[in-house]
Write a protein that holds these residues in place. Structure first.
Motif, mmCIF file in Angstrom:
data_model
loop_
_atom_site.group_PDB
_atom_site.id
_atom_site.type_symbol
_atom_site.label_atom_id
_atom_site.label_comp_id
_atom_site.label_asym_id
_atom_site.label_seq_id
_atom_site.Cartn_x
_atom_site.Cartn_y
_atom_site.Cartn_z
ATOM 1 N N LYS A 61 16.973 14.465 4.490
ATOM 2 C CA LYS A 61 16.870 13.624 5.682
ATOM 3 C C LYS A 61 17.875 14.151 6.705
ATOM 4 C CE LYS A 61 15.881 10.052 8.323
ATOM 5 N NZ LYS A 61 16.136 8.681 7.838
ATOM 6 N N VAL A 62 17.378 14.624 7.842
ATOM 7 C CA VAL A 62 18.251 15.145 8.891
ATOM 8 C C VAL A 62 18.899 13.963 9.602
ATOM 9 C CG1 VAL A 62 18.418 16.561 10.960
ATOM 10 C CG2 VAL A 62 16.803 17.191 9.136
ATOM 11 N N THR A 63 20.235 13.919 9.596
ATOM 12 C CA THR A 63 20.953 12.738 10.063
ATOM 13 C C THR A 63 21.506 12.858 11.478
ATOM 14 O OG1 THR A 63 22.963 13.579 8.985
ATOM 15 C CG2 THR A 63 21.581 12.030 7.736
ATOM 16 N N GLN A 64 22.016 14.030 11.843
ATOM 17 C CA GLN A 64 22.639 14.137 13.162
ATOM 18 C C GLN A 64 22.883 15.595 13.548
ATOM 19 O OE1 GLN A 64 26.312 11.984 12.019
ATOM 20 N NE2 GLN A 64 27.429 13.794 12.674
ATOM 21 N N ARG A 65 23.134 15.795 14.829
ATOM 22 C CA ARG A 65 23.538 17.098 15.334
ATOM 23 C C ARG A 65 25.021 17.322 15.025
ATOM 24 N NH1 ARG A 65 20.403 16.784 21.130
ATOM 25 N NH2 ARG A 65 22.243 17.887 21.865
ATOM 26 N N ILE A 66 25.429 18.597 15.014
ATOM 27 C CA ILE A 66 26.808 18.927 14.666
ATOM 28 C C ILE A 66 27.600 19.243 15.931
ATOM 29 C CG2 ILE A 66 28.334 20.428 13.348
ATOM 30 C CD1 ILE A 66 26.066 20.958 11.429
ATOM 31 N N PHE A 67 28.646 18.479 16.158
ATOM 32 C CA PHE A 67 29.580 18.712 17.262
ATOM 33 C C PHE A 67 30.468 19.901 16.904
ATOM 34 C CE2 PHE A 67 33.933 18.083 18.717
ATOM 35 C CZ PHE A 67 33.775 17.937 20.092
ATOM 36 N N ALA B 189 22.350 17.058 7.161
ATOM 37 C CA ALA B 189 21.287 16.387 6.408
ATOM 38 C C ALA B 189 21.861 15.844 5.109
ATOM 39 C CB ALA B 189 20.137 17.343 6.115
ATOM 40 N N GLU B 190 21.198 14.833 4.562
ATOM 41 C CA GLU B 190 21.564 14.304 3.255
ATOM 42 C C GLU B 190 20.409 14.533 2.291
ATOM 43 O OE1 GLU B 190 20.633 9.667 3.161
ATOM 44 O OE2 GLU B 190 22.105 10.171 4.705
ATOM 45 N N VAL B 191 20.731 14.640 1.007
ATOM 46 C CA VAL B 191 19.729 14.979 -0.002
ATOM 47 C C VAL B 191 19.039 13.700 -0.495
ATOM 48 C CG1 VAL B 191 19.296 16.139 -2.191
ATOM 49 C CG2 VAL B 191 21.165 16.928 -0.717
#
Length: 302
Positions: free
Chosen positions: A243-249, A284-286
């Motif tokens: 599950k893609v959670t967020q963009r990386i700063f 992302a989380e697994v």
């Protein structure tokens, strides 16, 4: 009549003998045109949009990436062997018995300590041993499971980073279920290689993807397409679901060349001037674990 003509007639007669009479229904094992999936039905299945170009882990925060051919992910867990250790830069307040997220400024890290990139570190999981080389020569090795081994590593960084320390360096090990990541959302990180190439075109020179210290590097996408995946579930290989959670700063650590250890680019500044943000890559989380190997397809279900 020539021999070839005679043979042609014979072959034609042979097929005529086995042909169904005109107007006869087709055999049962041949699908009728109406039974073939329509384009709309085909598009509802998993669509492959990228592949895994390379896989990396970073056993010690700020030190050398280690390339992997295959990795086994577990549901709800961090990337195996990733950010297991950190070098504390003076007292950080980290307590192994009650681990909590700590700002990376409390550890030796590339954002402030670019000389770390000049080291070549290898961690042996089975032996628990960390070997650090500098300029082609072994500088130190130590079993991180023992006080003596940790002291050896700490003594090296006491000398190597002496002008950047705020206190005695100390090797910290992440307890079960914890990692020394830069954000509480940072389970698995992914980088789109096309975005790296596009960023290099803006800057005017190639950008080494390893500046971004990701776990999975994806090939086959359009530049910045990865941002469209936030909130989506993707599949890799046969069983893995993320599950893609967020963009990386991105911070100033990306300014350091991972080969030369020189601070030679302004990645966050370039991103901000060009796009109004400093994001590159996704977390992302697994959701479902399994094996992931180089070359595996990455898919999404529409």
């Amino acid at each position: 009549m020539s021999e070839s003509t005679e043979n042609g007639d014979a072959i034609g007669d042979l097929f005529a003998d086995v042909s169904a009479p005109a107007g006869a229904p087709p055999p049962e094992d041949v699908p009728l045109p109406a039974e073939v999936d329509s384009p709309e039905e085909v598009l509802t299945g998993p669509i492959s949009f990228a592949s895994i170009a390379s896989i990396y882990r970073y056993p010690v925060k700020g030190l050398t990436p280690e390339r992997m051919e295959v990795v086994e992910l577990a549901e709800g867990s961090y990337f195996p062997g990733d950010r297991l250790f950190a070098i504390e830069n003076g007292p950080s307040g980290f307590m192994p018995e009650a681990p909590s997220f700590q700002p990376k400024i409390k550890f030796l890290m590339l954002m402030r300590n670019e000389r770390l990139a000049a080291l070549d570190a290898i961690y042996d999981d089975a032996a628990g041993e960390l070997v650090v080389r500098h300029e082609g020569t072994e500088a130190v090795r130590g079993d991180l499971r023992t006080p003596e081994g940790r002291e050896a590593i700490e003594g090296f960084f006491q000398r190597y980073s002496r002008y950047e320390l705020r206190g005695a360096p100390r090797v910290l090990q992440a307890p079960q279920g914890f990692r020394f990541v830069d954000t509480t959302e940072g389970f698995i990180s992914l980088i789109n290689l096309a975005s790296c190439r596009a960023l290099g075109e803006i800057i005017g020179q190639p950008v080494d993807p390893l500046r971004f210290r990701a776990n999975f590097y994806l090939d086959g996408m359009e530049p910045w397409e990865e941002f469209d995946l936030v909130g989506q579930t993707i599949e890799i290989g046969n069983h893995v679901r993320l599950k893609v959670t967020q963009r990386i700063f991105r911070c100033a650590a990306t300014n350091v060349d991972p080969v030369t250890a020189r601070r030679d680019l302004d990645i966050p500044g370039t991103l901000m001037r060009s796009f109004g943000h400093t994001d590159c890559g996704i977390f992302a989380e697994v959701l479902e674990g399994g094996l992931v190997a180089e070359g595996d397809s990455v898919r999404i279900t529409l």
